[in-house]
Design a protein around this motif. Structure first.
Motif, PDB file in Angstrom:
ATOM      1  N   ASP A  44       0.849  66.559 -38.033  1.00  0.00           N
ATOM      2  CA  ASP A  44      -0.473  66.785 -38.619  1.00  0.00           C
ATOM      3  C   ASP A  44      -0.407  66.294 -40.059  1.00  0.00           C
ATOM      4  N   HIS A  45      -1.546  65.944 -40.613  1.00  0.00           N
ATOM      5  CA  HIS A  45      -1.627  65.632 -42.038  1.00  0.00           C
ATOM      6  C   HIS A  45      -1.699  66.927 -42.826  1.00  0.00           C
ATOM      7  N   ARG A  46      -1.090  66.943 -43.992  1.00  0.00           N
ATOM      8  CA  ARG A  46      -1.253  68.063 -44.906  1.00  0.00           C
ATOM      9  C   ARG A  46      -2.532  67.830 -45.702  1.00  0.00           C
ATOM     10  N   PHE A  47      -3.233  68.905 -46.009  1.00  0.00           N
ATOM     11  CA  PHE A  47      -4.490  68.756 -46.749  1.00  0.00           C
ATOM     12  C   PHE A  47      -4.788  69.979 -47.615  1.00  0.00           C
ATOM     13  N   ALA A  48      -3.752  70.580 -48.164  1.00  0.00           N
ATOM     14  CA  ALA A  48      -3.911  71.806 -48.950  1.00  0.00           C
ATOM     15  C   ALA A  48      -4.619  71.586 -50.275  1.00  0.00           C
ATOM     16  N   ASP A  49      -4.453  70.415 -50.881  1.00  0.00           N
ATOM     17  CA  ASP A  49      -5.027  70.161 -52.198  1.00  0.00           C
ATOM     18  C   ASP A  49      -6.312  69.349 -52.065  1.00  0.00           C
ATOM     19  N   PRO A  50      -7.467  69.974 -52.294  1.00  0.00           N
ATOM     20  CA  PRO A  50      -8.730  69.250 -52.130  1.00  0.00           C
ATOM     21  C   PRO A  50      -8.941  68.150 -53.177  1.00  0.00           C
ATOM     22  N   LEU A  52      -6.606  65.893 -53.974  1.00  0.00           N
ATOM     23  CA  LEU A  52      -5.819  64.707 -53.609  1.00  0.00           C
ATOM     24  C   LEU A  52      -6.307  64.131 -52.290  1.00  0.00           C
ATOM     25  N   PRO A  53      -6.267  62.809 -52.163  1.00  0.00           N
ATOM     26  CA  PRO A  53      -6.573  62.218 -50.856  1.00  0.00           C
ATOM     27  C   PRO A  53      -5.570  62.703 -49.805  1.00  0.00           C
ATOM     28  N   ILE A  54      -6.041  62.930 -48.604  1.00  0.00           N
ATOM     29  CA  ILE A  54      -5.162  63.415 -47.532  1.00  0.00           C
ATOM     30  C   ILE A  54      -3.981  62.470 -47.335  1.00  0.00           C
ATOM     31  N   ARG A  55      -4.210  61.177 -47.436  1.00  0.00           N
ATOM     32  CA  ARG A  55      -3.154  60.202 -47.164  1.00  0.00           C
ATOM     33  C   ARG A  55      -1.946  60.330 -48.087  1.00  0.00           C
ATOM     34  N   VAL A  56      -2.103  60.951 -49.265  1.00  0.00           N
ATOM     35  CA  VAL A  56      -0.964  61.096 -50.180  1.00  0.00           C
ATOM     36  C   VAL A  56      -0.320  62.481 -50.099  1.00  0.00           C
ATOM     37  N   GLN A  57      -0.845  63.371 -49.272  1.00  0.00           N
ATOM     38  CA  GLN A  57      -0.312  64.732 -49.188  1.00  0.00           C
ATOM     39  C   GLN A  57       0.803  64.880 -48.161  1.00  0.00           C
ATOM     40  N   GLY A  58       1.089  63.841 -47.429  1.00  0.00           N
ATOM     41  CA  GLY A  58       2.213  63.886 -46.510  1.00  0.00           C
ATOM     42  C   GLY A  58       1.853  64.428 -45.135  1.00  0.00           C
TER      43      GLY A  58
END
Length: 127
Positions: A44-50, A52-58
């Motif tokens: 799954d993509h990480r998306f905890a930080d609104p 930051l773009p999802i693509r850079v969250q790992g």
């Protein structure tokens, strides 16, 4: 992140246009059957930080396994960390997250055992 292994057991059958993505690893046991267009994703993509773009969250990943003799219906999806037990049957378009017991029959989103139909409601003054 290094790509994970995809292990496909003897006499396993994959339908047309199946998609398997393995970062942590995917295991498909012997005699398992994947219908057409089944998707198996172990991440799954990480998306905890609104901010930051999802693509850079790992990504976060966890192995997926499909048990011996299990059958996944057309367009079913099996997601990160899911385990489909031996002999389980997964209906078309079902989405599997978590564990499906050996021999279980599941359907729907999320995949679960079918229950009795919901009660029918009558209209007031109607039939």
């Amino acid at each position: 992140m290094r790509a994970g292994a995809v292990e496909i057991g003897e006499q396993a059958s994959l339908g047309e246009r199946c998609t398997i993505v393995a970062h942590a690893g995917v295991q498909i046991a012997p005699r398992a059957t994947l219908g057409d267009e089944v998707t198996i994703l172990d991440f799954d993509h990480r998306f905890a930080d609104p901010e930051l773009p999802i693509r850079v969250q790992g990504l976060t990943s966890e192995r997926v396994s499909v048990g011996e003799g299990a059958i996944l219906g057309p367009r079913a999806a099996v997601l990160r960390g899911a385990r489909v037990g031996a002999g389980a049957r997964v209906g078309p378009l079902a989405v599997v997250k978590g564990e499906i017991a050996p021999g279980a029959v599941v359907e729907g989103v999320p995949a679960r055992a079918p229950g009795p139909p919901p009660p029918r409601h009558r209209r007031k003054g109607g039939r």
